[in-house]
Motif scaffolding. Structure first.
Motif, PDB file in Angstrom:
ATOM      1  N   VAL A   1      -5.450   2.719  -7.615  1.00 15.87           N
ATOM      2  CA  VAL A   1      -4.452   3.421  -8.442  1.00 15.87           C
ATOM      3  C   VAL A   1      -4.591   3.054  -9.918  1.00 15.87           C
ATOM      4  CG1 VAL A   1      -2.811   3.963  -6.617  1.00 15.87           C
ATOM      5  CG2 VAL A   1      -2.594   1.785  -7.811  1.00 15.87           C
ATOM      6  N   GLU A   2      -5.132   1.877 -10.179  1.00 13.91           N
ATOM      7  CA  GLU A   2      -5.438   1.534 -11.587  1.00 13.91           C
ATOM      8  C   GLU A   2      -6.486   2.502 -12.116  1.00 13.91           C
ATOM      9  OE1 GLU A   2      -4.786  -3.308 -11.860  1.00 13.91           O
ATOM     10  OE2 GLU A   2      -6.681  -2.527 -11.123  1.00 13.91           O
ATOM     11  N   ARG A   3      -7.512   2.757 -11.294  1.00 11.04           N
ATOM     12  CA  ARG A   3      -8.585   3.670 -11.730  1.00 11.04           C
ATOM     13  C   ARG A   3      -8.037   5.090 -11.917  1.00 11.04           C
ATOM     14  NH1 ARG A   3     -12.073   0.191  -8.546  1.00 11.04           N
ATOM     15  NH2 ARG A   3     -11.358   1.131  -6.611  1.00 11.04           N
ATOM     16  N   ILE A   4      -7.166   5.513 -11.006  1.00 11.00           N
ATOM     17  CA  ILE A   4      -6.629   6.889 -11.110  1.00 11.00           C
ATOM     18  C   ILE A   4      -5.805   7.042 -12.384  1.00 11.00           C
ATOM     19  CG2 ILE A   4      -5.052   8.579 -10.049  1.00 11.00           C
ATOM     20  CD1 ILE A   4      -5.852   7.415  -7.316  1.00 11.00           C
ATOM     21  N   THR A   5      -4.910   6.098 -12.619  1.00 11.22           N
ATOM     22  CA  THR A   5      -4.035   6.236 -13.792  1.00 11.22           C
ATOM     23  C   THR A   5      -4.856   6.142 -15.087  1.00 11.22           C
ATOM     24  OG1 THR A   5      -3.441   3.920 -13.512  1.00 11.22           O
ATOM     25  CG2 THR A   5      -1.863   5.507 -12.724  1.00 11.22           C
TER      26      THR A   5
ATOM     27  N   ASN B   1       0.849  -1.212   0.000  1.00 16.77           N
ATOM     28  CA  ASN B   1       0.000   0.000   0.000  1.00 16.77           C
ATOM     29  C   ASN B   1       0.880   1.256   0.000  1.00 16.77           C
ATOM     30  OD1 ASN B   1       0.106  -1.599   2.356  1.00 16.77           O
ATOM     31  ND2 ASN B   1      -2.083  -1.345   2.707  1.00 16.77           N
ATOM     32  N   CYS B   2       2.006   1.173   0.717  1.00 17.80           N
ATOM     33  CA  CYS B   2       2.866   2.359   0.848  1.00 17.80           C
ATOM     34  C   CYS B   2       3.483   2.750  -0.492  1.00 17.80           C
ATOM     35  CB  CYS B   2       3.968   2.105   1.874  1.00 17.80           C
ATOM     36  SG  CYS B   2       3.305   1.490   3.431  1.00 17.80           S
ATOM     37  N   GLY B   3       3.511   1.808  -1.432  1.00  8.97           N
ATOM     38  CA  GLY B   3       4.101   2.107  -2.736  1.00  8.97           C
ATOM     39  C   GLY B   3       3.098   2.655  -3.739  1.00  8.97           C
ATOM     40  N   LEU B   4       1.808   2.677  -3.379  1.00  3.16           N
ATOM     41  CA  LEU B   4       0.775   3.027  -4.368  1.00  3.16           C
ATOM     42  C   LEU B   4       0.999   4.398  -5.019  1.00  3.16           C
ATOM     43  CD1 LEU B   4      -2.382   1.678  -2.467  1.00  3.16           C
ATOM     44  CD2 LEU B   4      -1.237   0.627  -4.433  1.00  3.16           C
ATOM     45  N   PRO B   5       1.297   5.466  -4.223  1.00  2.00           N
ATOM     46  CA  PRO B   5       1.461   6.778  -4.869  1.00  2.00           C
ATOM     47  C   PRO B   5       2.575   6.769  -5.923  1.00  2.00           C
ATOM     48  CG  PRO B   5       1.256   7.038  -2.493  1.00  2.00           C
ATOM     49  CD  PRO B   5       1.388   5.566  -2.768  1.00  2.00           C
ATOM     50  N   TYR B   6       3.630   5.974  -5.672  1.00  2.00           N
ATOM     51  CA  TYR B   6       4.783   5.985  -6.581  1.00  2.00           C
ATOM     52  C   TYR B   6       4.465   5.262  -7.887  1.00  2.00           C
ATOM     53  CZ  TYR B   6       6.595   7.584  -2.241  1.00  2.00           C
ATOM     54  OH  TYR B   6       6.749   8.304  -1.087  1.00  2.00           O
ATOM     55  N   PHE B   7       3.445   4.425  -7.880  1.00  2.00           N
ATOM     56  CA  PHE B   7       2.983   3.808  -9.120  1.00  2.00           C
ATOM     57  C   PHE B   7       2.224   4.855  -9.945  1.00  2.00           C
ATOM     58  CE2 PHE B   7      -0.382   1.557 -11.471  1.00  2.00           C
ATOM     59  CZ  PHE B   7       0.428   0.863 -12.347  1.00  2.00           C
TER      60      PHE B   7
ATOM     61  N   LEU C   1       4.293  -4.073  -6.996  1.00  2.00           N
ATOM     62  CA  LEU C   1       3.542  -3.760  -5.773  1.00  2.00           C
ATOM     63  C   LEU C   1       3.054  -5.029  -5.067  1.00  2.00           C
ATOM     64  CD1 LEU C   1       1.372  -0.822  -7.171  1.00  2.00           C
ATOM     65  CD2 LEU C   1       3.304  -0.613  -5.603  1.00  2.00           C
ATOM     66  N   LEU C   2       3.147  -6.141  -5.789  1.00  2.15           N
ATOM     67  CA  LEU C   2       2.656  -7.400  -5.196  1.00  2.15           C
ATOM     68  C   LEU C   2       3.819  -8.114  -4.513  1.00  2.15           C
ATOM     69  CD1 LEU C   2       0.379  -8.609  -8.125  1.00  2.15           C
ATOM     70  CD2 LEU C   2      -0.327  -7.552  -5.976  1.00  2.15           C
TER      71      LEU C   2
ATOM     72  N   GLY D   1       2.756   8.019 -10.017  1.00  2.00           N
ATOM     73  CA  GLY D   1       3.716   8.967 -10.597  1.00  2.00           C
ATOM     74  C   GLY D   1       4.679   8.324 -11.566  1.00  2.00           C
ATOM     75  N   GLY D   2       4.687   6.999 -11.629  1.00  2.00           N
ATOM     76  CA  GLY D   2       5.578   6.330 -12.577  1.00  2.00           C
ATOM     77  C   GLY D   2       6.956   6.028 -12.018  1.00  2.00           C
ATOM     78  N   GLU D   3       7.187   6.318 -10.741  1.00  2.00           N
ATOM     79  CA  GLU D   3       8.488   5.939 -10.162  1.00  2.00           C
ATOM     80  C   GLU D   3       8.565   4.429 -10.030  1.00  2.00           C
ATOM     81  OE1 GLU D   3      10.775   8.000  -6.929  1.00  2.00           O
ATOM     82  OE2 GLU D   3       8.951   9.204  -6.920  1.00  2.00           O
ATOM     83  N   ILE D   4       7.446   3.821  -9.655  1.00  2.00           N
ATOM     84  CA  ILE D   4       7.346   2.363  -9.707  1.00  2.00           C
ATOM     85  C   ILE D   4       6.628   2.067 -11.020  1.00  2.00           C
ATOM     86  CG2 ILE D   4       6.276   0.314  -8.680  1.00  2.00           C
ATOM     87  CD1 ILE D   4       6.626   1.653  -5.944  1.00  2.00           C
TER      88      ILE D   4
END
Ligand code: FAD
Length: 559
Positions: free
Chosen positions: A141-145, A44-50, A61-62, A52-55
């Protein structure tokens, strides 16, 4: 004999930890993990970085999948399956497969609830507009992107300046969107005190993020003629209208306790499940961990909700230990947290000034701005530090730090010191690793300890940045001991100027009947001046954090 049956509800931070630890303690027991969502053990902590494209890869994330958890830990992981009720008398949970609606009962000997916390969605008119999102899991985050891509979103409004909101603001900016952050409080990141959060306000603005503080959202409206907004127009209480192609709601979280509540388990005053130090609920066969539980603040003793991944993971492990008669304890949380915002890092541990005041705990607050490493070695950056300690014993109560470099390790040293029950004397005595690229012979943590010791021993008294505006010139004089070139770049109105090296020769210019508040740029040279003047019979106080703290804090808050 029948195998012990353990059921875990929620398969992410606390739940996955409990399950894996349980298996390490018992090869024979049956362990079933129910997870409502499609993924377990995701970051969950990595979600924002996905976002933004950093991840880059979503699969990163899994951390585990049901298959890997079965292969390694022999766990029976049932995703897309919600536990909808607990029958405590029969020791059963009722599970519902979300795809089919099919329900079945599953018996347990021990049950662990790690149901987490759900994003807050207050009843603001229009909050459910298309293009509005909360951030909790991978589908979010899939929906946001997808939304950003599909409607070519250019302007994002982030509502809420907590760490999820700020991380999202940074990452949306990184994606190229224009970003506005709206925060109802006068500051972002409330675990920090306002003068420390001020550095984040500065960083946001320096990176082109528009910041609306002390202004809440009144409504989300459809665009009027002349307005363009692919999601909604965010209407603030002040009347401002912000056109948004996407809105991210980062308004905090509420513990998910419905299951526990309906089962008659005790909840605490702040709404989380009440547990003892073994993570047992009011039913000894049922444990609860993570964001869903109330924890005791280790400094103030106050129960509250402190939703962080480290505590959730540790609590999961402790619950499993106790299920297998290893009586480990969870003694409470210090709220140690860290945030990266563009080039700035902000961290905190233990109590802040606000929580100490609320709990009526006496404290002293010290500000300092040491370099991240030796000044003569290239690249040193100042760290704005705030250290809170007991005025009589010097016991450390909390610490905050903001800067470009070296914040993380200092916060972790402070966090370790808090766990060890250390005093500022101990901080001064810590032997920390030093070579010029990493620190200083007197590390910032040592310096904090030394400066605080001076206060505890009565060698210097402190004045605070927010007292400056209240000083009465008939009783107090402000003395600036910086170099002329530093003063030329800005000064506190009404202050008089005598550079440190001239203080001895020019002390005749200073009034003996008034209190003198001395400042320099960061508080160290003004401490030297205080010692000179105090030993010559003047009444003095050091403006802790000095010009740097005062300037940043007042620029940000208008105090
Ligand atoms: P969660 O990890 O949220 O897991 C709870 C799970 O339970 C959910 O997947 C949910 O679907 C499931 N569930 C709930 N009810 C049921 C039910 N009835 N039946 C079946 N399943 C159910 N913390 C940090 O310390 N540092 C960070 O940098 C950080 N960043 C974050 C960034 C984001 C975007 C988010 C959302 C959180 C972040 N956190 C961070 C917080 C951290 O992720 C949480 O504190 C931690 O995950 C809590 O663990 P948990 O097991 O209690 O809950």
């Amino acid at each position: 004999m029948q195998r012990k049956r353990i059921i875990i509800v929620g398969g992410v931070a606390g739940g996955a930890s409990a399950a894996a630890r349980a298996r390490r303690l018992c090869e024979k027991c049956e362990i079933i993990v129910f997870e409502r969502g499609p993924h377990v053990s995701f970051a969950n902590c990595g979600l924002p970085y996905f976002v933004g494209g950093e991840i880059v890869e979503q699969d990163s994330l899994l951390l585990q999948t049901p298959e890997t958890l079965r292969a390694r830990f022999n766990l029976d992981v049932r995703v897309n399956t919600e536990v909808v009720a607990i029958d405590r008398t029969a020791q059963l949970v009722k599970a519902r497969e979300l795809a089919t609606g099919c329900e079945y009962d599953q018996p347990y000997d021990s049950l662990v609830l790690s149901t987490g916390a759900s994003p807050l969605k207050p009843p603001i008119p229009g909050i459910d507009h298309a293009g509005h999102f909360t951030v909790r899991n991978i589908p979010d985050v899939e929906r946001i992107t997808a939304w950003i891509k599909d409607c070519n979103a250019c302007r994002a409004v982030v509502v809420g300046g907590g760490y999820i909101g700020l991380e999202m603001a940074e990452q949306l900016k990184r994606r190229g969107l224009g970003v506005t952050v709206v925060e109802a409080m006068p500051q972002v990141m409330t675990p920090l005190d306002p003068e420390m959060a001020a550095w984040l306000h500065q960083e946001l603005r320096a990176n082109g993020v528009t910041l609306h503080l002390s202004d809440a959202v009144a409504a989300f409206e459809a665009p009027q003629p002349g307005e363009a907004a692919r999601a909604s127009v965010v209407v603030l209480k002040s009347g401002q209208r912000l056109e948004a192609d996407t809105v991210v709601l980062g308004l905090g979280v509420r513990p998910e306790t419905l299951l526990a509540k309906n089962a008659g388990l005790e909840l605490g005053n702040s709404g989380g499940v009440r547990v003892n130090e073994h993570m047992q609920t009011s039913d000894p066969r049922i444990y609860a961990v993570g964001d869903a539980v109330e924890v005791r603040d280790r400094v103030t003793g106050v129960w509250g909700i402190i939703p962080l991944a480290g505590p959730a993971n540790r609590q999961g492990r402790i619950a499993a230990d106790n299920i297998f008669n290893r009586p480990t304890r969870y003694e409470g949380t210090w709220g140690t947290a860290i945030l990266r915002l563009f080039k700035t890092t902000a961290g905190c541990t233990g109590a802040n000034e606000k929580s100490l005041r609320k709990a009526n705990i006496p404290f002293q607050a010290l500000h300092l701005h040491p370099g991240s490493h030796a000044g003569y070695y290239p690249g040193a950056e100042p760290i704005a530090m705030k250290v809170l300690f007991a005025p009589d014993t010097g016991k450390l109560l909390g610490a905050q730090a903001v800067g470009h470099d070296g914040v993380d390790k200092r916060i972790d040293v402070f966090a370790t010191a808090l766990k060890g029950g250390m005093t500022v004397q101990d901080l001064a005595e810590l032997e920390l690793a030093y070579a010029p690229p990493f620190g200083s012979a007197k590390d910032p943590v040592n310096l904090a300890g030394m400066a605080a010791q001076n206060v505890v021993k009565g060698e210097v008294e402190l004045a605070q940045w927010n007292q400056v505006a209240t000083f009465d010139p008939s009783r107090t004089v402000l003395l600036d001991v910086r170099r002329p070139d530093e003063r030329a770049k800005g000064h506190i109105p009404g202050s008089i100027h005598i550079p440190l090296d001239e203080v001895r020769s020019r002390m005749g210019e200073l009034p003996r009947d008034l209190e003198i508040i001395v400042h320099c740029q960061s508080g160290q040279r003004s401490y030297f001046a205080c010692r000179i003047l105090a030993q010559n019979g003047f009444r003095v106080r050091n403006l802790t954090g000095s010009f740097r703290t005062w300037k940043t804090a007042t620029a940000s808050t208008g105090s």
